[in-house]
Design a protein around this motif. Structure first.
Motif, short mmCIF file in Angstrom:
data_model
loop_
_atom_site.label_atom_id
_atom_site.label_comp_id
_atom_site.label_asym_id
_atom_site.label_seq_id
_atom_site.Cartn_x
_atom_site.Cartn_y
_atom_site.Cartn_z
N UNK A 64 -114.94 -59.26 -2.46
CA UNK A 64 -115.12 -59.04 -3.88
C UNK A 64 -116.18 -57.97 -4.07
N UNK A 65 -115.88 -56.98 -4.89
CA UNK A 65 -116.83 -55.91 -5.13
C UNK A 65 -117.74 -56.26 -6.29
N UNK A 66 -118.92 -55.65 -6.32
CA UNK A 66 -119.89 -55.91 -7.37
C UNK A 66 -119.57 -55.10 -8.62
N UNK A 67 -120.42 -55.20 -9.64
CA UNK A 67 -120.20 -54.46 -10.87
C UNK A 67 -120.29 -52.96 -10.64
N UNK A 68 -119.63 -52.20 -11.48
CA UNK A 68 -119.64 -50.75 -11.39
C UNK A 68 -120.92 -50.23 -12.04
N UNK A 69 -121.68 -49.38 -11.35
CA UNK A 69 -122.93 -48.88 -11.93
C UNK A 69 -122.66 -48.00 -13.14
N UNK A 70 -123.61 -47.91 -14.07
CA UNK A 70 -123.45 -47.07 -15.24
C UNK A 70 -123.31 -45.60 -14.88
N UNK A 71 -122.59 -44.85 -15.69
CA UNK A 71 -122.37 -43.42 -15.49
C UNK A 71 -122.78 -42.71 -16.77
N UNK A 72 -123.61 -41.65 -16.67
CA UNK A 72 -123.97 -40.91 -17.87
C UNK A 72 -122.75 -40.22 -18.45
N UNK A 73 -122.70 -40.16 -19.76
CA UNK A 73 -121.63 -39.47 -20.44
C UNK A 73 -120.49 -40.39 -20.85
N UNK A 74 -119.66 -39.89 -21.76
CA UNK A 74 -118.55 -40.70 -22.27
C UNK A 74 -117.42 -40.85 -21.26
N UNK A 75 -116.71 -41.94 -21.37
CA UNK A 75 -115.56 -42.22 -20.53
C UNK A 75 -114.37 -42.46 -21.45
N UNK A 76 -113.29 -41.66 -21.33
CA UNK A 76 -112.14 -41.83 -22.22
C UNK A 76 -111.38 -43.12 -21.90
N UNK B 250 -118.70 -55.82 -24.70
CA UNK B 250 -120.03 -55.28 -24.97
C UNK B 250 -121.08 -55.83 -24.00
N UNK B 251 -120.65 -56.65 -23.03
CA UNK B 251 -121.62 -57.27 -22.13
C UNK B 251 -121.52 -56.78 -20.69
N UNK B 252 -120.48 -56.05 -20.36
CA UNK B 252 -120.20 -55.55 -19.00
C UNK B 252 -119.92 -56.66 -18.00
N UNK B 253 -119.53 -57.83 -18.48
CA UNK B 253 -119.19 -58.93 -17.58
C UNK B 253 -117.69 -59.14 -17.46
N UNK B 254 -116.92 -58.48 -18.31
CA UNK B 254 -115.47 -58.68 -18.35
C UNK B 254 -114.82 -58.28 -17.03
N UNK B 255 -113.89 -59.09 -16.61
CA UNK B 255 -113.11 -58.76 -15.40
C UNK B 255 -111.93 -57.86 -15.75
N UNK C 75 -113.05 -52.50 -19.78
CA UNK C 75 -113.58 -52.34 -21.13
C UNK C 75 -113.02 -53.36 -22.11
N UNK C 76 -112.02 -54.12 -21.73
CA UNK C 76 -111.41 -55.08 -22.64
C UNK C 76 -112.06 -56.45 -22.50
N UNK C 77 -112.40 -57.06 -23.63
CA UNK C 77 -113.09 -58.35 -23.64
C UNK C 77 -112.20 -59.46 -23.08
N UNK C 78 -112.80 -60.29 -22.24
CA UNK C 78 -112.09 -61.47 -21.74
C UNK C 78 -112.88 -62.75 -22.04
N UNK C 79 -113.89 -62.64 -22.91
CA UNK C 79 -114.69 -63.80 -23.30
C UNK C 79 -115.87 -64.08 -22.41
N UNK C 80 -116.12 -63.23 -21.42
CA UNK C 80 -117.22 -63.45 -20.48
C UNK C 80 -118.59 -63.39 -21.16
N UNK C 81 -118.66 -62.85 -22.37
CA UNK C 81 -119.93 -62.72 -23.09
C UNK C 81 -120.42 -64.04 -23.68
N UNK C 82 -119.59 -65.05 -23.71
CA UNK C 82 -119.95 -66.32 -24.35
C UNK C 82 -121.27 -66.84 -23.79
N UNK C 83 -122.19 -67.15 -24.69
CA UNK C 83 -123.50 -67.63 -24.30
C UNK C 83 -124.53 -66.53 -24.09
#
Length: 88
Positions: A1-13, A25-30, A33-41
């Motif tokens: 299993x790979x870890x989270x992707x590090x942030x990249x400067x600049x916009x991503x289409x 908006x939490x960067x926890x989604x599997x 960029x699409x929400x899967x509810x991982x932000x709960x709590x």
């Protein structure tokens, strides 16, 4: 299993279909960029985007956007602490 992707400067289409999409908006989604509810709590909420027709939106790669996860051009300003300060 790979870890989270590090942030990249600049916009991503990101191509979105017509209609309503919920973006992470939490960067926890599997689902990237699409929400899967991982932000709960976390105290964060998903960002709702509604498009009349399919199109491309620019996603924040640096974490400094006031409209995160959407890019607002903050990557061009002086560095401030990114919204995901837990990363560093």
């Amino acid at each position: 299993m790979s870890g989270p992707v590090p942030p990249v400067d600049g916009p991503q289409p990101l191509d979105l279909p017509a209609g309503r999409s919920y973006l992470c908006s939490c960067r926890r989604s599997r689902q990237g960029w699409f929400c899967d509810g991982a932000h709960l709590g976390s105290g964060l909420i998903a960002r709702e985007v509604q498009l009349e027709e399919a199109g491309t939106v620019l996603m924040c790669g640096c974490g400094r956007s006031r409209r995160y996860p959407l890019c607002d051009g903050s990557h061009g300003r002086a560095a401030a602490k990114p919204c995901w300060s837990w990363w560093r």
